[in-house]
Motif scaffolding. Structure first.
Motif, mmCIF file in Angstrom:
data_model
loop_
_atom_site.group_PDB
_atom_site.id
_atom_site.type_symbol
_atom_site.label_atom_id
_atom_site.label_comp_id
_atom_site.label_asym_id
_atom_site.label_seq_id
_atom_site.Cartn_x
_atom_site.Cartn_y
_atom_site.Cartn_z
ATOM 1 N N ASP A 97 6.138 4.722 -3.731
ATOM 2 C CA ASP A 97 5.548 4.302 -2.473
ATOM 3 C C ASP A 97 5.800 2.819 -2.265
ATOM 4 N N ILE A 98 6.033 2.464 -1.014
ATOM 5 C CA ILE A 98 6.181 1.055 -0.680
ATOM 6 C C ILE A 98 4.966 0.653 0.135
ATOM 7 N N SER A 99 4.278 -0.392 -0.294
ATOM 8 C CA SER A 99 3.164 -0.841 0.525
ATOM 9 C C SER A 99 3.310 -2.339 0.784
ATOM 10 N N GLN A 100 2.806 -2.743 1.931
ATOM 11 C CA GLN A 100 2.890 -4.148 2.304
ATOM 12 C C GLN A 100 1.502 -4.661 2.638
ATOM 13 N N PRO A 101 0.826 -5.294 1.693
ATOM 14 C CA PRO A 101 -0.423 -5.947 2.038
ATOM 15 C C PRO A 101 -0.156 -7.021 3.100
ATOM 16 N N PHE A 102 -1.202 -7.383 3.812
ATOM 17 C CA PHE A 102 -1.025 -8.221 4.994
ATOM 18 C C PHE A 102 -0.273 -9.518 4.692
ATOM 19 N N LYS A 241 -10.631 1.743 9.555
ATOM 20 C CA LYS A 241 -9.992 3.045 9.772
ATOM 21 C C LYS A 241 -8.882 2.907 10.796
ATOM 22 N N LEU A 242 -9.219 2.194 11.877
ATOM 23 C CA LEU A 242 -8.230 2.029 12.940
ATOM 24 C C LEU A 242 -6.984 1.331 12.404
ATOM 25 N N SER A 243 -7.186 0.247 11.657
ATOM 26 C CA SER A 243 -6.017 -0.510 11.205
ATOM 27 C C SER A 243 -5.266 0.229 10.107
ATOM 28 N N ALA A 244 -5.996 1.016 9.296
ATOM 29 C CA ALA A 244 -5.313 1.719 8.208
ATOM 30 C C ALA A 244 -4.481 2.884 8.735
ATOM 31 N N TYR A 245 -5.002 3.598 9.740
ATOM 32 C CA TYR A 245 -4.305 4.792 10.208
ATOM 33 C C TYR A 245 -3.367 4.513 11.374
ATOM 34 N N LEU A 263 -1.632 -1.122 10.347
ATOM 35 C CA LEU A 263 -1.484 -2.088 11.424
ATOM 36 C C LEU A 263 -1.081 -3.428 10.829
ATOM 37 N N PHE A 264 -1.916 -3.957 9.940
ATOM 38 C CA PHE A 264 -1.600 -5.218 9.269
ATOM 39 C C PHE A 264 -0.946 -4.943 7.938
ATOM 40 N N GLU A 265 -1.556 -3.993 7.221
ATOM 41 C CA GLU A 265 -1.094 -3.698 5.879
ATOM 42 C C GLU A 265 -0.348 -2.371 5.944
ATOM 43 N N LEU A 266 0.944 -2.418 5.658
ATOM 44 C CA LEU A 266 1.730 -1.191 5.761
ATOM 45 C C LEU A 266 1.668 -0.439 4.453
ATOM 46 N N ASP A 267 1.506 0.864 4.544
ATOM 47 C CA ASP A 267 1.394 1.669 3.352
ATOM 48 C C ASP A 267 2.288 2.887 3.505
ATOM 49 N N ALA A 268 2.990 3.207 2.445
ATOM 50 C CA ALA A 268 3.778 4.432 2.472
ATOM 51 C C ALA A 268 3.428 5.231 1.235
ATOM 52 N N GLN A 269 3.123 6.496 1.435
ATOM 53 C CA GLN A 269 2.711 7.333 0.319
ATOM 54 C C GLN A 269 3.521 8.611 0.353
ATOM 55 N N THR A 270 4.063 8.974 -0.797
ATOM 56 C CA THR A 270 4.869 10.190 -0.828
ATOM 57 C C THR A 270 4.083 11.314 -1.483
ATOM 58 N N ILE A 271 4.030 12.435 -0.816
ATOM 59 C CA ILE A 271 3.302 13.588 -1.330
ATOM 60 C C ILE A 271 4.324 14.614 -1.809
#
Lengths: 455, 163
Positions: A97-102, A241-245, A263-271
């Motif tokens: 997973d690639i995530s981007q904290p703000f 919730k709004l910014s996360a989803y 929105l600010f923090e991008l998150d990618a999760q692989t299932i």
């Protein structure tokens, strides 16, 4: 330094700054004024000293952290004082997973999180890399994994490809097919769904109650002191919730379904679909009229649940039309042959269960399908829990003294930790036992591969 | 008899009567301590009959009730080994029965505390990937516990199913 010939790579030099960005800003904000005026107190100097020490440590840590791919392993060497060398076997990678904290996002950096089979938590993470480099490394690692898994003993070719792609970015592209977006979340729907959520209802009600109290008693100051933390907390929850989803998409990748959001923090999760243990479809009361639903999933070896009050990572789709939600649920149950949870006939507890659960009796239907165990719960919201036979860990029947009086019993399905809990409540005792034996037999057949798509 | 807890093909195998003996011994010891406390308190503060007699009666009633409960509980605790799964039933007031397929077992614990060793029994606990699986068989004779553990692990390996 003992291995100078290694083609190792370093993390982004901005890593220490990003990691302690807030601290740096805070120290700078609190001391620059004093320093400029030249009358810095001891505390300002102490803070500054700490900052310098931190910077030195950060730089040393950056210098000492190296990673490279070597013989089907990703090696990560870290540590300033005591050195660590972590090796992550490429063929055991479940997903990356690639995530981007703000803060990282401001600097165009990203964190790479490796999800390793068997490990309870995430075993490996590389933070921070330039986003492009992170994406390339992810592609290279996944391609390498697939090659290793496919049993390609010819190391030379994938190794060359990997070195190239790890090297300087733009060479990649040939390795992975482009991701196909399956479902994307409608932002307007997300906003409306949040406005119709229980949290917002609580927000509205408490605002009205406090406003009423102000008007009635005229105690503005004391009332505000009580109202602000409560309302603030609710507002923060909603906003999180709004910014996360925000801008959530579910897309298909070779490694499984990928959920990208933020929105600010991008998150990618692989299932990885092969690790799906069950699905929960939630329909809160106010969404039912609109025909909306939410989809959560239980994954093996993935400790879900709320991390630091952030929205749960088990949520695949926070809100969608019911048909889309069910389609997604079937997609997640692909390993069990994509059965339709709605096609399972559900029956409620018998009449006499009203002595045990007078109200809830009407809201607890459950049933066994050909491939699935399904149970519903919730008087106001409706939650449908679904587990395929192939994922049943163990089965239990329970009977309390009051239930025994009415010849009723519960059947429970044990699943790995996660949001999914199938409970067939208050069934006729004899029927509960027959269901247990039947479910056990179906689970056995599913394990031995006699049900389609089972493992 | 009971539909819900009928034996699954094989007959139920009860746990060792030593389990009830152990628990009753602990209960008896606690009762003796309680009686001694009542006697000591009575002598120290020369309590009137109206105080110590009800105390003794309540204590004896609790002991008798516990004695019966232990017996019934130990009688209800049973297991049945089948080809591919293990059934365990337990509880008197809150009855439960669990089916654990061998292929789902993650590991098996065998435990024997000092008291259990004294009574030559041990308990076997099966774990799956679900923390909800409550499959524990207490009070197995030590050699039976070892046999069960070996059979469970070998069956678990032979039938292992991934997550």
């Amino acid at each position: 330094m003992s291995e100078p010939e290694r083609p190792y790579k370093r993390l982004s030099p901005l890593t220490p700054l990003v990691r302690s960005f807030l601290l740096v800003v805070a120290v700078a904000a609190s001391t620059w004024d004093d320093l400029l005026r030249g009358d810095a107190g001891p505390i300002a100097w102490l803070l500054l000293g700490l900052l310098v020490a931190g910077a030195v440590y950060g730089a040393a840590s950056w210098l000492r952290t190296k990673y490279w791919i070597e013989a089907d392993e990703l090696r990560v060497d870290t540590g300033v004082v005591s050195r660590q060398s972590r090796r992550i076997r490429v063929d055991r990678l479940q997903g990356i997973d690639i995530s981007q904290p703000f803060v990282a996002r401001i600097f165009g950096l990203a964190e790479l999180k490796m999800d390793v089979a068997g490990g309870g938590a995430r075993e490996g993470s590389l933070a921070f890399l330039p986003l492009r480099e992170a994406q390339d490394l992810r592609t290279a690692l996944l391609a390498r994994r697939d090659a290793v898994r496919a049993g390609e003993t010819d190391r030379a070719e994938p190794a060359a490809a990997t070195d190239e792609s790890v090297g300087s970015g733009p060479v990649v592209g040939a390795v992975a097919p482009p991701d196909r977006v399956l479902v994307s979340l409608d932002p307007a729907m997300l906003v409306v769904s949040l406005l119709l959520s229980a949290e917002f209802g609580a927000f509205l009600v408490s605002t009205l109650v406090f406003a009423g109290l102000f008007v009635f008693f005229g105690q503005i100051v004391g009332g505000l002191a009580a109202a602000v933390p409560l309302l603030g907390g609710l507002a923060v929850t909603l906003f999180r919730k709004l910014s996360a989803y925000y801008r959530l998409t579910v897309s298909e990748t070779p490694a499984g379904l990928q959920v990208r959001r933020g929105l600010f923090e991008l998150d990618a999760q692989t299932i990885a679909v092969s690790r799906v243990q069950g699905v929960v479809v939630t329909e809160p009361l106010l969404w039912r009229r609109l025909g909306w639903a939410k989809v959560d999933v239980s994954l093996a070896g993935y400790t879900s649940g709320d991390r630091d009050g952030k929205p749960s990572t088990s949520t695949v789709m926070p809100v969608a039309p019911r048909a889309t939600a069910l389609w997604l649920a079937r997609r997640l149950l692909e390993e069990a042959g994509s059965p339709d949870p709605d096609a399972v006939p559900l029956t409620g507890p018998p009449q006499r269960a009203r002595w045990v659960a007078p109200v809830r009796r009407r809201f607890q239907p459950s049933g066994l399908g050909e491939h699935l165990l399904v149970s519903r719960e919730g008087v106001l919201g409706r939650r449908t829990h679904v587990v395929p036979y192939a994922r049943v860990q163990s089965l239990q029947v329970h009977q309390g003294p009051w239930q025994r009086r009415f010849d009723l019993a519960d059947l429970r399905v044990d699943s790995p930790p996660g949001p999914v809990r199938v409970r067939l409540r208050h069934r006729d005792a004899g029927e509960a036992r027959r269901l247990l034996d039947r479910a056990n037999e179906s689970a056995r057949r599913a394990r031995s591969g006699q049900l389609p798509g089972s493992v | 008899m009971d539909d819900l807890f009928a034996p699954p093909g094989n007959d139920w195998r009860p746990v060792s009567p030593a389990l009830a003996r152990l628990r009753r011994s602990v209960l008896g010891a606690a009762g003796v301590v309680g009686l001694v406390l009542v006697v000591v308190a009575t002598l120290l503060w020369s309590l009137p009959v109206l105080v110590w007699l009800p105390a003794v009666v309540v204590l004896l009633a609790l002991l008798a009730w516990g004695w019966l409960l232990i017996g019934r509980n130990a009688q209800w605790w049973a297991y049945a080994e089948r080809d591919e799964d293990l059934y365990v039933k337990h509880g008197v007031l809150f009855r439960a029965m669990v089916v654990v397929p061998y292929g789902r077992m993650q590991y098996v614990d065998v435990q024997a505390g000092p008291l259990e060793q004294l009574f030559k029994i041990a308990s076997v606990h099966l774990h799956t990937a679900s923390p909800g699986t409550s499959a524990r068989i207490p009070g197995l004779p030590a050699d039976e516990a070892a046999r069960l553990r070996d059979r469970l692990t070998s069956q678990g390996e032979a039938q292992a199913a991934g997550l």
